[in-house]
Design an enzyme around this catalytic site. Structure first.
Site, PDB file in Angstrom:
ATOM      1  N   ASP A 186      22.082  40.140 -11.186  1.00 59.23           N
ATOM      2  CA  ASP A 186      21.072  39.129 -10.871  1.00 59.23           C
ATOM      3  C   ASP A 186      19.963  39.412 -11.872  1.00 59.23           C
ATOM      4  O   ASP A 186      19.215  40.391 -11.732  1.00 59.23           O
ATOM      5  CB  ASP A 186      20.548  39.304  -9.436  1.00 59.23           C
ATOM      6  CG  ASP A 186      19.492  38.254  -9.099  1.00 59.23           C
ATOM      7  OD1 ASP A 186      18.688  37.905  -9.973  1.00 59.23           O
ATOM      8  OD2 ASP A 186      19.459  37.800  -7.948  1.00 59.23           O
ATOM      9  N   HIS A 187      19.853  38.577 -12.901  1.00 55.15           N
ATOM     10  CA  HIS A 187      19.018  38.986 -14.043  1.00 55.15           C
ATOM     11  C   HIS A 187      17.539  39.111 -13.668  1.00 55.15           C
ATOM     12  O   HIS A 187      16.784  39.778 -14.360  1.00 55.15           O
ATOM     13  CB  HIS A 187      19.235  38.077 -15.253  1.00 55.15           C
ATOM     14  CG  HIS A 187      18.554  36.745 -15.185  1.00 55.15           C
ATOM     15  ND1 HIS A 187      19.051  35.682 -14.489  1.00 55.15           N
ATOM     16  CD2 HIS A 187      17.399  36.309 -15.743  1.00 55.15           C
ATOM     17  CE1 HIS A 187      18.234  34.643 -14.622  1.00 55.15           C
ATOM     18  NE2 HIS A 187      17.222  34.997 -15.371  1.00 55.15           N
ATOM     19  N   GLU A 225      10.265  25.714 -12.708  1.00 59.78           N
ATOM     20  CA  GLU A 225      10.730  25.537 -14.088  1.00 59.78           C
ATOM     21  C   GLU A 225      10.338  24.153 -14.589  1.00 59.78           C
ATOM     22  O   GLU A 225      10.317  23.199 -13.806  1.00 59.78           O
ATOM     23  CB  GLU A 225      12.251  25.659 -14.144  1.00 59.78           C
ATOM     24  CG  GLU A 225      12.778  26.993 -13.693  1.00 59.78           C
ATOM     25  CD  GLU A 225      14.283  27.062 -13.874  1.00 59.78           C
ATOM     26  OE1 GLU A 225      14.707  27.495 -14.945  1.00 59.78           O
ATOM     27  OE2 GLU A 225      15.007  26.671 -12.947  1.00 59.78           O
ATOM     28  N   HIS A 249      17.948  35.018  -6.845  1.00 64.37           N
ATOM     29  CA  HIS A 249      16.696  35.465  -7.458  1.00 64.37           C
ATOM     30  C   HIS A 249      15.548  35.547  -6.441  1.00 64.37           C
ATOM     31  O   HIS A 249      14.836  36.549  -6.370  1.00 64.37           O
ATOM     32  CB  HIS A 249      16.278  34.524  -8.587  1.00 64.37           C
ATOM     33  CG  HIS A 249      17.351  34.307  -9.619  1.00 64.37           C
ATOM     34  ND1 HIS A 249      18.228  35.290  -9.993  1.00 64.37           N
ATOM     35  CD2 HIS A 249      17.684  33.218 -10.363  1.00 64.37           C
ATOM     36  CE1 HIS A 249      19.056  34.812 -10.926  1.00 64.37           C
ATOM     37  NE2 HIS A 249      18.743  33.558 -11.152  1.00 64.37           N
ATOM     38  N   LYS A 349      13.332  22.318 -10.436  1.00 55.08           N
ATOM     39  CA  LYS A 349      13.444  21.908 -11.836  1.00 55.08           C
ATOM     40  C   LYS A 349      12.418  20.803 -12.079  1.00 55.08           C
ATOM     41  O   LYS A 349      12.047  20.069 -11.156  1.00 55.08           O
ATOM     42  CB  LYS A 349      14.830  21.341 -12.105  1.00 55.08           C
ATOM     43  CG  LYS A 349      15.979  22.314 -11.837  1.00 55.08           C
ATOM     44  CD  LYS A 349      16.198  23.257 -12.991  1.00 55.08           C
ATOM     45  CE  LYS A 349      17.439  24.115 -12.791  1.00 55.08           C
ATOM     46  NZ  LYS A 349      17.447  25.288 -13.669  1.00 55.08           N
TER      47      LYS A 349
END
Ligand code: BG6
Length: 506
Positions: A186-187, A225, A249, A349
């Site tokens: 999970d970056h 985002e 996240h 988004k």
């Protein structure tokens, strides 16, 4: 949070399934390249891209170099790429054909005998989720993974599509590998500012006494985002914002804020503390979902002077799609520390501003001794952790304005990365996490039970939304903060979303 020591990892052979794909070009190779420049790559290493397309080594390297020039924080400088790319090669193979795994075995043998050392062997599955079980099976069944100490497999998100499929995938992986060999990525957990939450909370004595329901009114997590779904419509139709951002996240950010202090930094100790948070999140019923979560989908409109399509007009998206591109939700954590403290989260988004930020809103001072006119805007204390693109931590408190009268107003005490570390360039999340994989440190990766616990949290929402189609999509415009319902969700508790204008963030 990789190394606590400064030793390089031991020799490593990294196979990347989906080698010619986007993730490798944009993230993985740039990360490995930056590790190389910073002196973190092992003395002996090899990066082998695997895929069906035909590439010579030369062509493959130049494809990756394009990625470096476009996406890497450092470009090709002083011949560094030439030195790095000597260790990069391409192996054409059909991952669905069991016989081609022999090519991998031969490649490993070749490197090991050329180098004359034992080496870590890492398989990075940067492929579509539906291919993961089959590749894992073929790897597990071939001899390449028999050394459980040095062989690792990295699985990208999405890990499963719901609780059942994640459970099935975990069961399959557990039959083939040991848990220590599996790195579910999970970056967000590799981001510098996210890792710093552990330092902030557990390397300081100051915050712990007030880090609980007695002093904290509520917590807000925003991951906004300014991009739409771009060319990922096909993937996004199967996912939506809840699966794409919240299940992983955002819940992980929540774990970092809410977890108990670990006894040490052992991987399982950290992960135990995080999974405790997920297990303590109040289970809501499908019928209650209305009160806890709202969804949105962007329509067409204007974003920073540019006309953009609505979600339903995006490529590979159904014209009547009910997939959400925005989620706002409220969670409670049923334990002593967090009893009745709401955690509001939102992500979307095409939002007005790109910002990932955590706000810890403290309760008001118990008694206002100052005359009302002394304080123009008396606000409770607030701790703001900006994760990206701004990277700072700010504590808001009341101060006396200089002058002869007692006038109060809120001010910020700020720790800003760029002021404190002007020379340092923060590593990208993938750099940190790939180094962890080479070192065999799974602390910042998801354990099987963590992934499932996170799915369990969002399942009622998934199910309720599946059963009840939204009748008002699209319901927000690009360049906004999402649908009005999101304001209502928080307003009914007497709060509002905290939005720091970019100028405040300078
Ligand atoms: C990915 C999601 O996991 O995270 C994307 O699939 C999203 O939809 C991305 O854009 C956001 O990552 P970051 O690091 O840019 O915040």
């Amino acid at each position: 949070m990789s190394s606590t020591n400064s030793q390089k990892p031991s020799a490593s052979i990294i196979f990347i399934f989906g080698g010619s794909g986007d993730l490798n070009q944009r993230k993985l190779t740039p990360a490995l390249y930056n590790l190389f420049i910073d002196g973190w790559m092992p003395e002996k290493f090899a990066i082998v891209g695997l895929g069906r397309s035909e590439y010579s080594n030369e062509k493959f390297r130049s494809h990756l170099l394009e990625g470096i020039q476009q996406f890497s924080r450092r470009k090709d400088e002083n011949g560094k790429w030439a030195a790095f790319s000597e260790s990069v090669s391409y192996l054409q193979m059909d991952a669905e054909d069991a016989a081609s795994y022999k090519k991998i075995t031969d490649t490993i043998q070749k490197f090991k005998s050329d180098w004359n050392v034992e080496a870590n062997v890492i398989f990075y599955l940067a492929v579509a989720p539906q291919l993961v079980p089959d590749i894992a099976k073929k790897l597990g069944e071939s001899s390449v993974c028999k050394d459980t100490k040095s062989t690792r497999i990295v699985v990208e998100k999405p890990f499963g599509h719901d609780l059942q499929s994640a459970h099935d995938l975990n069961t399959l992986l557990a039959e083939l590998f040991k848990e220590d060999q599996i790195f579910r990525i999970d970056h967000y957990l590799g981001k510098e500012t996210v890792q710093n939450i552990l330092a902030l909370r557990f390397a300081n004595a100051l915050f712990e006494p007030i880090w609980n329901r007695n002093y904290i009114d509520h917590v807000q997590i925003t991951v906004a985002e300014t991009v739409g779904v771009e060319e990922r419509g096909g993937y996004y139709e199967q996912s939506g914002a809840l699966r794409d951002m919240v299940q992983n996240h955002i819940l992980q950010l929540m774990c970092m804020v809410a977890m108990e202090a670990p006894v040490n930094f052992e991987a399982n100790e950290i992960r135990n503390k995080k999974v405790d948070v997920l297990n303590a999140i109040k289970k809501i019923t499908k019928e209650e979902v209305r009160d806890y979560a709202v969804r949105g989908q962007y329509g067409e409109g204007w974003l920073k002077g540019k006309k953009v399509n609505g979600y339903r007009e995006e490529e590979k998206v159904d014209k009547r799609s009910n997939v959400e591109t925005f989620v706002a939700a409220k969670f409670y954590i049923d334990n002593w520390r967090w009893d009745k403290v709401p955690f509001y989260v939102r992500t979307g988004k095409y939002m007005h501003q790109k910002t990932s930020v955590i706000n810890i809103q403290f309760k008001p001072a118990p008694h206002y001794a100052f005359p009302e006119e002394a304080a123009e805007t008396w606000r409770p204390n607030r701790l703001t952790i900006s994760i990206q693109p701004e990277m700072d931590i700010r504590l808001r408190f009341q101060a006396k304005r200089p002058g002869q009268s007692m006038t109060l107003n809120p001010v910020d005490m700020i720790f800003s990365y760029k002021d404190v570390y002007p020379e340092d360039h923060e590593p990208e999340a993938y750099e940190t996490l790939l180094l962890d994989v080479m070192e065999g440190n799974p602390a910042q990766f998801m354990r099987a039970d963590q992934v499932e616990a996170a799915w369990a949290v969002v399942m009622p929402i998934i199910e309720a939304w599946q059963q009840r189609a939204p009748n008002h999509f699209p319901n927000y415009s690009p360049d906004s903060w999402g649908p009005e319902d999101a304001e209502a969700l928080i307003a009914k508790d007497g709060h509002n979303w905290i939005t720091l204008a970019p100028k405040e963030n300078k």
